[in-house]
Design a protein around this motif. Structure first.
Motif, PDB file in Angstrom:
ATOM      1  N   GLN A  91       0.824  -1.213   0.000  1.00  0.00           N
ATOM      2  CA  GLN A  91       0.000   0.000   0.000  1.00  0.00           C
ATOM      3  C   GLN A  91       0.858   1.264   0.000  1.00  0.00           C
ATOM      4  OE1 GLN A  91      -2.682  -0.389   3.321  1.00  0.00           O
ATOM      5  NE2 GLN A  91      -3.872  -2.004   2.342  1.00  0.00           N
ATOM      6  N   ARG A  92       1.914   1.253   0.801  1.00  0.00           N
ATOM      7  CA  ARG A  92       2.779   2.434   0.845  1.00  0.00           C
ATOM      8  C   ARG A  92       3.500   2.640  -0.478  1.00  0.00           C
ATOM      9  NH1 ARG A  92       5.236   3.490   6.758  1.00  0.00           N
ATOM     10  NH2 ARG A  92       3.543   2.648   8.019  1.00  0.00           N
ATOM     11  N   ALA A  93       3.944   1.554  -1.093  1.00  0.00           N
ATOM     12  CA  ALA A  93       4.616   1.667  -2.384  1.00  0.00           C
ATOM     13  C   ALA A  93       3.658   2.227  -3.436  1.00  0.00           C
ATOM     14  CB  ALA A  93       5.158   0.301  -2.817  1.00  0.00           C
ATOM     15  N   VAL A  94       2.425   1.769  -3.424  1.00  0.00           N
ATOM     16  CA  VAL A  94       1.423   2.276  -4.366  1.00  0.00           C
ATOM     17  C   VAL A  94       1.191   3.768  -4.137  1.00  0.00           C
ATOM     18  CG1 VAL A  94      -1.043   2.183  -4.978  1.00  0.00           C
ATOM     19  CG2 VAL A  94       0.281   0.062  -4.775  1.00  0.00           C
ATOM     20  N   GLN A  95       1.057   4.181  -2.880  1.00  0.00           N
ATOM     21  CA  GLN A  95       0.821   5.599  -2.579  1.00  0.00           C
ATOM     22  C   GLN A  95       2.006   6.460  -3.002  1.00  0.00           C
ATOM     23  OE1 GLN A  95      -0.178   4.909   1.638  1.00  0.00           O
ATOM     24  NE2 GLN A  95      -2.130   5.936   1.233  1.00  0.00           N
ATOM     25  N   LEU A  96       3.218   5.995  -2.746  1.00  0.00           N
ATOM     26  CA  LEU A  96       4.404   6.748  -3.157  1.00  0.00           C
ATOM     27  C   LEU A  96       4.483   6.855  -4.681  1.00  0.00           C
ATOM     28  CD1 LEU A  96       6.895   5.280  -0.558  1.00  0.00           C
ATOM     29  CD2 LEU A  96       6.320   7.719  -0.784  1.00  0.00           C
ATOM     30  N   ALA A  97       4.152   5.776  -5.371  1.00  0.00           N
ATOM     31  CA  ALA A  97       4.163   5.794  -6.833  1.00  0.00           C
ATOM     32  C   ALA A  97       3.122   6.768  -7.366  1.00  0.00           C
ATOM     33  CB  ALA A  97       3.933   4.387  -7.385  1.00  0.00           C
ATOM     34  N   GLN A  98       1.975   6.822  -6.736  1.00  0.00           N
ATOM     35  CA  GLN A  98       0.933   7.763  -7.163  1.00  0.00           C
ATOM     36  C   GLN A  98       1.382   9.214  -6.948  1.00  0.00           C
ATOM     37  OE1 GLN A  98      -1.796   7.137  -8.965  1.00  0.00           O
ATOM     38  NE2 GLN A  98      -1.054   5.031  -8.999  1.00  0.00           N
ATOM     39  N   LEU A  99       2.060   9.469  -5.826  1.00  0.00           N
ATOM     40  CA  LEU A  99       2.616  10.806  -5.590  1.00  0.00           C
ATOM     41  C   LEU A  99       3.617  11.176  -6.684  1.00  0.00           C
ATOM     42  CD1 LEU A  99       3.258  10.728  -1.724  1.00  0.00           C
ATOM     43  CD2 LEU A  99       1.661  12.219  -2.925  1.00  0.00           C
ATOM     44  N   ALA A 100       4.453  10.206  -7.046  1.00  0.00           N
ATOM     45  CA  ALA A 100       5.461  10.449  -8.081  1.00  0.00           C
ATOM     46  C   ALA A 100       4.794  10.728  -9.424  1.00  0.00           C
ATOM     47  CB  ALA A 100       6.409   9.258  -8.183  1.00  0.00           C
ATOM     48  N   LYS A 101       3.798   9.940  -9.769  1.00  0.00           N
ATOM     49  CA  LYS A 101       3.094  10.131 -11.035  1.00  0.00           C
ATOM     50  C   LYS A 101       2.437  11.510 -11.072  1.00  0.00           C
ATOM     51  CE  LYS A 101      -0.485   8.227 -13.975  1.00  0.00           C
ATOM     52  NZ  LYS A 101      -1.511   7.210 -14.133  1.00  0.00           N
ATOM     53  N   ALA A 102       1.782  11.890  -9.976  1.00  0.00           N
ATOM     54  CA  ALA A 102       1.085  13.182  -9.907  1.00  0.00           C
ATOM     55  C   ALA A 102       2.058  14.356 -10.013  1.00  0.00           C
ATOM     56  CB  ALA A 102       0.278  13.281  -8.617  1.00  0.00           C
ATOM     57  N   SER A 103       3.313  14.152  -9.646  1.00  0.00           N
ATOM     58  CA  SER A 103       4.305  15.229  -9.698  1.00  0.00           C
ATOM     59  C   SER A 103       4.681  15.601 -11.127  1.00  0.00           C
ATOM     60  CB  SER A 103       5.573  14.821  -8.938  1.00  0.00           C
ATOM     61  OG  SER A 103       6.353  13.911  -9.713  1.00  0.00           O
ATOM     62  N   GLY A 104       4.478  14.669 -12.049  1.00  0.00           N
ATOM     63  CA  GLY A 104       4.865  14.911 -13.431  1.00  0.00           C
ATOM     64  C   GLY A 104       6.330  14.630 -13.714  1.00  0.00           C
ATOM     65  N   CYS A 105       7.068  14.185 -12.701  1.00  0.00           N
ATOM     66  CA  CYS A 105       8.483  13.859 -12.890  1.00  0.00           C
ATOM     67  C   CYS A 105       8.606  12.493 -13.571  1.00  0.00           C
ATOM     68  CB  CYS A 105       9.208  13.822 -11.551  1.00  0.00           C
ATOM     69  SG  CYS A 105       9.319  15.431 -10.743  1.00  0.00           S
ATOM     70  N   GLY A 106       9.575  12.354 -14.431  1.00  0.00           N
ATOM     71  CA  GLY A 106       9.783  11.082 -15.122  1.00  0.00           C
ATOM     72  C   GLY A 106      10.588  10.088 -14.332  1.00  0.00           C
ATOM     73  N   SER A 107      11.249  10.557 -13.263  1.00  0.00           N
ATOM     74  CA  SER A 107      12.092   9.696 -12.434  1.00  0.00           C
ATOM     75  C   SER A 107      11.901  10.057 -10.970  1.00  0.00           C
ATOM     76  CB  SER A 107      13.569   9.873 -12.788  1.00  0.00           C
ATOM     77  OG  SER A 107      13.815   9.583 -14.137  1.00  0.00           O
ATOM     78  N   ALA A 108      12.277   9.116 -10.102  1.00  0.00           N
ATOM     79  CA  ALA A 108      12.210   9.361  -8.659  1.00  0.00           C
ATOM     80  C   ALA A 108      13.454   8.797  -7.997  1.00  0.00           C
ATOM     81  CB  ALA A 108      10.953   8.725  -8.065  1.00  0.00           C
ATOM     82  N   MET A 109      14.091   9.619  -7.163  1.00  0.00           N
ATOM     83  CA  MET A 109      15.216   9.153  -6.354  1.00  0.00           C
ATOM     84  C   MET A 109      14.622   8.460  -5.140  1.00  0.00           C
ATOM     85  SD  MET A 109      18.390  11.317  -4.690  1.00  0.00           S
ATOM     86  CE  MET A 109      17.411  12.314  -3.562  1.00  0.00           C
ATOM     87  N   ILE A 110      14.955   7.170  -4.971  1.00  0.00           N
ATOM     88  CA  ILE A 110      14.370   6.410  -3.870  1.00  0.00           C
ATOM     89  C   ILE A 110      15.445   5.929  -2.911  1.00  0.00           C
ATOM     90  CG2 ILE A 110      12.382   5.737  -5.266  1.00  0.00           C
ATOM     91  CD1 ILE A 110      13.598   2.930  -5.519  1.00  0.00           C
ATOM     92  N   GLY A 111      15.012   5.640  -1.706  1.00  0.00           N
ATOM     93  CA  GLY A 111      15.899   5.122  -0.679  1.00  0.00           C
ATOM     94  C   GLY A 111      15.135   5.002   0.619  1.00  0.00           C
ATOM     95  N   GLY A 112      15.501   4.057   1.412  1.00  0.00           N
ATOM     96  CA  GLY A 112      14.820   3.840   2.681  1.00  0.00           C
ATOM     97  C   GLY A 112      14.886   2.378   3.060  1.00  0.00           C
ATOM     98  N   ALA A 113      13.850   1.891   3.706  1.00  0.00           N
ATOM     99  CA  ALA A 113      13.811   0.506   4.169  1.00  0.00           C
ATOM    100  C   ALA A 113      14.005  -0.448   2.985  1.00  0.00           C
ATOM    101  CB  ALA A 113      12.481   0.228   4.860  1.00  0.00           C
ATOM    102  N   PRO A 114      15.018  -1.301   3.044  1.00  0.00           N
ATOM    103  CA  PRO A 114      15.278  -2.211   1.918  1.00  0.00           C
ATOM    104  C   PRO A 114      14.070  -3.065   1.529  1.00  0.00           C
ATOM    105  CG  PRO A 114      17.132  -2.229   3.422  1.00  0.00           C
ATOM    106  CD  PRO A 114      16.034  -1.443   4.094  1.00  0.00           C
ATOM    107  N   PHE A 115      13.265  -3.459   2.511  1.00  0.00           N
ATOM    108  CA  PHE A 115      12.116  -4.304   2.190  1.00  0.00           C
ATOM    109  C   PHE A 115      11.036  -3.560   1.411  1.00  0.00           C
ATOM    110  CE2 PHE A 115      11.644  -2.810   6.604  1.00  0.00           C
ATOM    111  CZ  PHE A 115      10.446  -2.117   6.531  1.00  0.00           C
TER     112      PHE A 115
END
Length: 132
Positions: A45-69
């Motif tokens: 669920q969190r991954a889906v929400q973060l992806a939706q935030l990224a899509k809504a931003s209009g950015c083509g890429s996202a710098m990610i990092g955090g909990a490996p799982f």
């Protein structure tokens, strides 16, 4: 542009490379923070929400990092919405400073040098790598 989907502010070098802060960095931090052992559903669920935030931003890429799982699922969800996941790559430089009392203080400085884009094969892709 590269959306910052980490808990940390982008460095000056990363900003120069095109990293921008999300409109609501507080929401990103909440989604990336796990105070207790998460369920598989919570991670999804969190991954889906973060992806939706990224899509809504209009950015083509996202710098990610955090909990490996979380990262594998986040990579997948970002790709599903057309956003390329990127990991920041830094080199560590060690600086030694001699103090007035003769002791030496060693400090590690991380210098951003680029981004790593993980290869995510799709079912049926025929990927071959050098040496195979």
């Amino acid at each position: 542009m590269i959306l910052n989907l980490t808990q940390h502010s982008a460095t000056a070098e990363q900003v120069t490379a095109g990293v921008v802060a999300p409109v609501n960095h507080g929401a990103v931090k909440v989604l990336l923070d796990f105070a207790s052992l998460p369920s598989v559903s919570d991670v999804w669920q969190r991954a889906v929400q973060l992806a939706q935030l990224a899509k809504a931003s209009g950015c083509g890429s996202a710098m990610i990092g955090g909990a490996p799982f979380l990262m594998k699922e986040l990579e997948f969800q970002l790709k599903a919405v057309g956003v390329s996941p990127l990991y920041a790559f830094s080199v560590r430089e060690s600086i030694e400073s001699t103090q007035p009392d003769g002791s030496v203080v060693k400090t590690a400085v991380f210098k951003h040098v680029g981004f790593y884009n993980p290869v995510l094969p799709v079912m049926g892709d025929d990927l071959t790598f050098e040496g195979e």
